[in-house]
Design a protein around this motif. Structure first.
Motif, PDB file in Angstrom:
ATOM      1  N   ILE A 184      22.128  38.671  83.911  1.00  0.00           N
ATOM      2  CA  ILE A 184      20.837  39.308  84.194  1.00  0.00           C
ATOM      3  C   ILE A 184      20.360  38.909  85.599  1.00  0.00           C
ATOM      4  O   ILE A 184      19.861  39.733  86.364  1.00  0.00           O
ATOM      5  N   LEU A 187      22.200  40.835  88.109  1.00  0.00           N
ATOM      6  CA  LEU A 187      21.674  42.204  88.123  1.00  0.00           C
ATOM      7  C   LEU A 187      20.373  42.267  88.933  1.00  0.00           C
ATOM      8  O   LEU A 187      20.120  43.221  89.674  1.00  0.00           O
ATOM      9  N   ARG A 188      19.569  41.219  88.801  1.00  0.00           N
ATOM     10  CA  ARG A 188      18.305  41.176  89.555  1.00  0.00           C
ATOM     11  C   ARG A 188      18.582  41.133  91.058  1.00  0.00           C
ATOM     12  O   ARG A 188      17.838  41.702  91.849  1.00  0.00           O
ATOM     13  N   LEU A 196      11.928  42.592  85.321  1.00  0.00           N
ATOM     14  CA  LEU A 196      12.655  42.167  84.119  1.00  0.00           C
ATOM     15  C   LEU A 196      11.657  42.053  82.972  1.00  0.00           C
ATOM     16  O   LEU A 196      10.675  41.307  83.069  1.00  0.00           O
ATOM     17  N   ILE A 232      14.685  46.174  84.190  1.00  0.00           N
ATOM     18  CA  ILE A 232      15.827  45.637  83.427  1.00  0.00           C
ATOM     19  C   ILE A 232      15.240  45.256  82.068  1.00  0.00           C
ATOM     20  O   ILE A 232      14.271  44.490  81.996  1.00  0.00           O
ATOM     21  N   ILE A 253      17.509  49.847  83.067  1.00  0.00           N
ATOM     22  CA  ILE A 253      18.847  49.241  82.997  1.00  0.00           C
ATOM     23  C   ILE A 253      18.863  48.306  81.784  1.00  0.00           C
ATOM     24  O   ILE A 253      18.057  47.368  81.713  1.00  0.00           O
ATOM     25  N   ALA A 255      19.697  45.185  79.699  1.00  0.00           N
ATOM     26  CA  ALA A 255      20.162  43.837  80.063  1.00  0.00           C
ATOM     27  C   ALA A 255      21.510  43.579  79.393  1.00  0.00           C
ATOM     28  O   ALA A 255      21.699  43.922  78.226  1.00  0.00           O
TER      29      ALA A 255
END
Ligand code: 13P
Ligand code: SF4
Length: 311
Positions: A184, A187-188, A196, A232, A253, A255
């Motif tokens: 995660i 991804l951030r 998030l 996310i 998106i 997670a």
């Protein structure tokens, strides 16, 4: 085999003939959410079950949700399309063991998350959902010690928000414990403009890293009200269907879980239902939820208490 269009026509015909209502949780497959009379979080679904004028409730959710509907409307026929739709969190709290645990704390009252069996509810003073949990805990006098069951992550989160020191049952949900903080975070970095957002059943490090924590309906509302264009989402991915519907210009998106081959951010129980099973359930009036009358009598009290406190 019937097409989805044919199944939808048949479902619509039978639900009208039988005065049935289809209730679906946000974690259902998109086609189930789209055909339901009502889609919602655990709290709204329990309110709908209590208020409906229908003769029959077909519950596209997991067993504890259908049981809650039966407890609130015992005179109605409550059906679940696939009887295997359990819940790993509810399973992590067996009634006999919980009773022994509770007996070790005679001066504590029990607050339990609705993700429990009817037997656990019968051993509970007040239920809560992730939408009203903070409110319910805050409504209890600070000097009153509390046992919270069954989710340790939600319990820890509630302790941190309310400053309480509730005794926690050590249960968890297989979906929300499987998210990979490492993936995660990666991804951030790829999407620095994304917020998030997480469900409180996730583990503490993920909750601390999140921009917003809330129940399924709170997460959905946040995506509508927050100006961010990208999110996310750390909860079961079924909720993304409504997020995309309400926010067609925003990006969502899911997670990633630790093991991306297992698809763990889909709840394997919630996803057992599909349109053919929903149709068969309505047509053949299966699989019926039945509960012992004594259990209903005891389990209805903490649920009604929760509904009163959250109205
Ligand atoms: P909500 O009450 O937020 O809809 O959550 C239900 C659930 O099962 C979460 O895993
Ligand atoms: Fe239960 Fe977890 Fe599925 Fe929710 S996502 S129904 S808590 S197993």
């Amino acid at each position: 085999m019937m097409t989805n269009e044919e199944l939808i026509l048949k479902i619509n015909k039978v639900r009208k003939e039988k005065n049935a209502v289809i209730l679906a949780h946000y974690y259902q497959e998109p086609e189930i959410q789209d055909i339901a009379d009502f889609v919602g979080d655990s709290l709204d679904l329990s309110r709908k079950s209590a208020d409906t004028n229908a003769d029959m409730i077909v519950f596209a959710g997991v067993h504890f949700m259908a049981e809650t509907a039966k407890i609130l409307s015992p005179q109605k026929k409550v059906l679940i399309p696939d009887p295997g739709a359990g819940c790993s969190l509810a399973d992590s709290c067996p009634a006999d063991e919980f009773k022994k645990f509770r007996d070790r704390y005679p001066d504590h009252i029990v607050v339990s998350y609705v993700n429990t069996t009817a037997e656990i509810k019968a051993l509970t003073d007040i239920t809560c959902t992730s939408t009203n949990a903070v409110h319910i805990i805050k409504s209890i006098h600070v000097d009153q010690p509390i046992i919270f069951a069954p989710d340790r992550n939600l319990g820890n989160y509630l302790n941190s928000i309310t400053g309480r020191d509730m005794v926690l049952w050590d249960g968890a949900c297989h979906v929300h414990e499987e998210f990979s903080l490492e993936k995660i975070m990666a991804l951030r970095e790829q999407h620095p403009d994304a917020k998030l957002i997480s469900h409180p059943e996730c583990q503490r490090p993920l909750l601390i890293a999140s921009d917003f924590v809330g129940s399924t309906s709170a997460l959905l509302k946040f995506t509508q009200q927050d100006p961010a264009k990208k999110f996310i989402v750390a909860t079961e991915s079924g909720i993304l269907h409504q997020m995309r519907k309400y926010n067609p210009l925003k990006e969502f998106i899911p997670a990633p879980p630790i093991d991306s081959t297992c698809g763990c951010n889909n709840c394997k129980y919630m996803r057992l239902h599909n349109l053919p099973k929903l149709y068969a359930s309505l047509r053949d009036e299966k699989f019926e939820i039945t509960l012992d009358e004594e259990i209903i009598k005891k389990a209805v009290k903490p649920i009604k208490r929760m509904l009163e406190l959250s109205n």
